[in-house]
Design a protein around this motif. Structure first.
Motif, mmCIF file in Angstrom:
data_model
loop_
_atom_site.group_PDB
_atom_site.id
_atom_site.type_symbol
_atom_site.label_atom_id
_atom_site.label_comp_id
_atom_site.label_asym_id
_atom_site.label_seq_id
_atom_site.Cartn_x
_atom_site.Cartn_y
_atom_site.Cartn_z
ATOM 1 N N ALA A 9 11.554 -0.193 -7.156
ATOM 2 C CA ALA A 9 12.610 0.364 -8.008
ATOM 3 C C ALA A 9 11.973 1.205 -9.103
ATOM 4 O O ALA A 9 10.795 1.081 -9.416
ATOM 5 N N LEU A 10 12.802 2.066 -9.681
ATOM 6 C CA LEU A 10 12.326 2.871 -10.802
ATOM 7 C C LEU A 10 13.372 2.896 -11.889
ATOM 8 O O LEU A 10 14.551 2.596 -11.669
ATOM 9 N N LYS A 11 12.906 3.239 -13.097
ATOM 10 C CA LYS A 11 13.822 3.434 -14.212
ATOM 11 C C LYS A 11 13.251 4.522 -15.106
ATOM 12 O O LYS A 11 12.033 4.670 -15.241
ATOM 13 N N HIS A 12 14.175 5.305 -15.661
ATOM 14 C CA HIS A 12 13.778 6.430 -16.501
ATOM 15 C C HIS A 12 14.865 6.675 -17.534
ATOM 16 O O HIS A 12 16.048 6.641 -17.217
ATOM 17 N N LYS A 13 14.442 6.932 -18.753
ATOM 18 C CA LYS A 13 15.398 7.232 -19.820
ATOM 19 C C LYS A 13 15.858 8.681 -19.699
ATOM 20 O O LYS A 13 15.045 9.575 -19.495
ATOM 21 N N THR A 14 17.171 8.889 -19.833
ATOM 22 C CA THR A 14 17.753 10.231 -19.807
ATOM 23 C C THR A 14 18.704 10.367 -20.986
ATOM 24 O O THR A 14 18.843 9.460 -21.799
ATOM 25 N N MET A 15 19.391 11.475 -21.026
ATOM 26 C CA MET A 15 20.354 11.745 -22.101
ATOM 27 C C MET A 15 19.689 11.516 -23.452
ATOM 28 O O MET A 15 20.182 10.782 -24.294
ATOM 29 N N TRP A 16 18.504 12.139 -23.603
ATOM 30 C CA TRP A 16 17.744 12.077 -24.854
ATOM 31 C C TRP A 16 17.373 10.642 -25.228
ATOM 32 O O TRP A 16 17.310 10.278 -26.394
ATOM 33 N N GLY A 17 17.134 9.799 -24.209
ATOM 34 C CA GLY A 17 16.707 8.424 -24.441
ATOM 35 C C GLY A 17 17.835 7.434 -24.635
ATOM 36 O O GLY A 17 17.581 6.255 -24.874
ATOM 37 N N LEU A 18 19.061 7.882 -24.502
ATOM 38 C CA LEU A 18 20.208 6.999 -24.742
ATOM 39 C C LEU A 18 20.626 6.191 -23.518
ATOM 40 O O LEU A 18 21.250 5.141 -23.647
ATOM 41 N N VAL A 19 20.297 6.692 -22.322
ATOM 42 C CA VAL A 19 20.719 6.055 -21.075
ATOM 43 C C VAL A 19 19.489 5.818 -20.202
ATOM 44 O O VAL A 19 18.633 6.693 -20.089
ATOM 45 N N THR A 20 19.410 4.646 -19.601
ATOM 46 C CA THR A 20 18.328 4.367 -18.652
ATOM 47 C C THR A 20 18.908 4.406 -17.252
ATOM 48 O O THR A 20 19.807 3.632 -16.922
ATOM 49 N N VAL A 21 18.399 5.330 -16.443
ATOM 50 C CA VAL A 21 18.801 5.420 -15.044
ATOM 51 C C VAL A 21 17.898 4.494 -14.248
ATOM 52 O O VAL A 21 16.674 4.535 -14.383
ATOM 53 N N LYS A 22 18.518 3.636 -13.430
ATOM 54 C CA LYS A 22 17.783 2.711 -12.582
ATOM 55 C C LYS A 22 18.146 2.969 -11.134
ATOM 56 O O LYS A 22 19.292 3.292 -10.828
ATOM 57 N N GLY A 23 17.178 2.817 -10.265
ATOM 58 C CA GLY A 23 17.424 2.990 -8.844
ATOM 59 C C GLY A 23 16.408 2.226 -8.028
ATOM 60 O O GLY A 23 15.349 1.841 -8.532
ATOM 61 N N ALA A 24 16.738 2.013 -6.761
ATOM 62 C CA ALA A 24 15.829 1.319 -5.845
ATOM 63 C C ALA A 24 15.803 2.069 -4.516
ATOM 64 O O ALA A 24 16.797 2.672 -4.111
ATOM 65 N N PHE A 25 14.659 2.009 -3.875
ATOM 66 C CA PHE A 25 14.506 2.624 -2.557
ATOM 67 C C PHE A 25 14.929 1.616 -1.499
ATOM 68 O O PHE A 25 14.423 0.490 -1.457
ATOM 69 N N ALA A 26 15.851 2.022 -0.636
ATOM 70 C CA ALA A 26 16.370 1.119 0.394
ATOM 71 C C ALA A 26 15.409 0.982 1.573
ATOM 72 O O ALA A 26 15.422 -0.039 2.260
ATOM 73 N N THR A 27 14.582 2.004 1.799
ATOM 74 C CA THR A 27 13.683 1.984 2.948
ATOM 75 C C THR A 27 12.243 2.063 2.475
ATOM 76 O O THR A 27 11.811 3.070 1.915
ATOM 77 N N VAL A 28 11.527 0.960 2.692
ATOM 78 C CA VAL A 28 10.122 0.839 2.301
ATOM 79 C C VAL A 28 9.358 0.290 3.496
ATOM 80 O O VAL A 28 9.831 -0.619 4.176
#
Length: 171
Positions: free
Chosen positions: A20-39
């Motif tokens: 999974a990954l996470k990254h701050k967006t919207m000038w650091g106000l929102v953290t986008v999280k996601g995961a890879f379904a195929t590994v």
């Protein structure tokens, strides 16, 4: 924990693995999280106890729970999954240190761009037939051509969290 992982070939257990990954967006106000379904992946533990291997992610399988954003991430501004369908981490060396700590040195390839990457993971489970490694590390997305940044919304490093479970391959 005393860790002793048997020499031989190991195959990634897709059902018990997450990247999974996470990254701050919207000038650091929102953290986008996601995961890879195929590994996918495999490794080899050598006689000296070190390991080598590869973990491969299907770039198009990233799921952030937002279809419009996921489509954008798959596109040319980010992963360009149509032209670069896989993200790979080639483990050049993994060595057990300080009990359950694993020092990993490898090469991360995203969008056809390869960069060295190292981190320290932790073996959270080990048996004669399975081993689980947990790791967290950061990636500078700009180094991989993922520099899209409309209005300066995206800053900083992307954090990658992985739980990789390997099963002993049948001889």
């Amino acid at each position: 924990m005393s860790v002793a992982v048997e020499t031989g070939t190991w195959q990634l257990d897709r059902t018990a693995t997450t990247v999974a990954l996470k990254h701050k967006t919207m000038w650091g106000l929102v953290t986008v999280k996601g995961a890879f379904a195929t590994v996918d992946g495999q490794g080899e533990v050598r006689a000296d106890g070190s390991a080598v291997g590869t973990v491969t992610l299907d770039a198009a399988s990233l799921d952030t729970k937002n279809a419009k954003r996921d489509e954008h991430l798959r596109g040319a501004d980010f992963f360009d999954a149509a032209n670069h369908p896989e993200i790979t981490f080639a483990v050049r060396s993994a060595e057990l240190r300080d009990g359950d700590q694993v020092h990993v040195v490898g090469q991360l390839t995203v969008r056809g761009i390869s960069r060295p990457q190292s981190f320290t993971g932790r073996i959270s489970e080990a048996s004669a037939d399975a081993v689980t490694v947990d790791a967290e590390f950061t990636v500078d997305r700009d180094q991989f051509g993922l520099g899209w940044n409309q209005l300066g919304m995206i800053r900083g490093l992307t954090t990658v969290n992985a739980t990789l479970r390997f099963k002993r391959s049948a001889a």
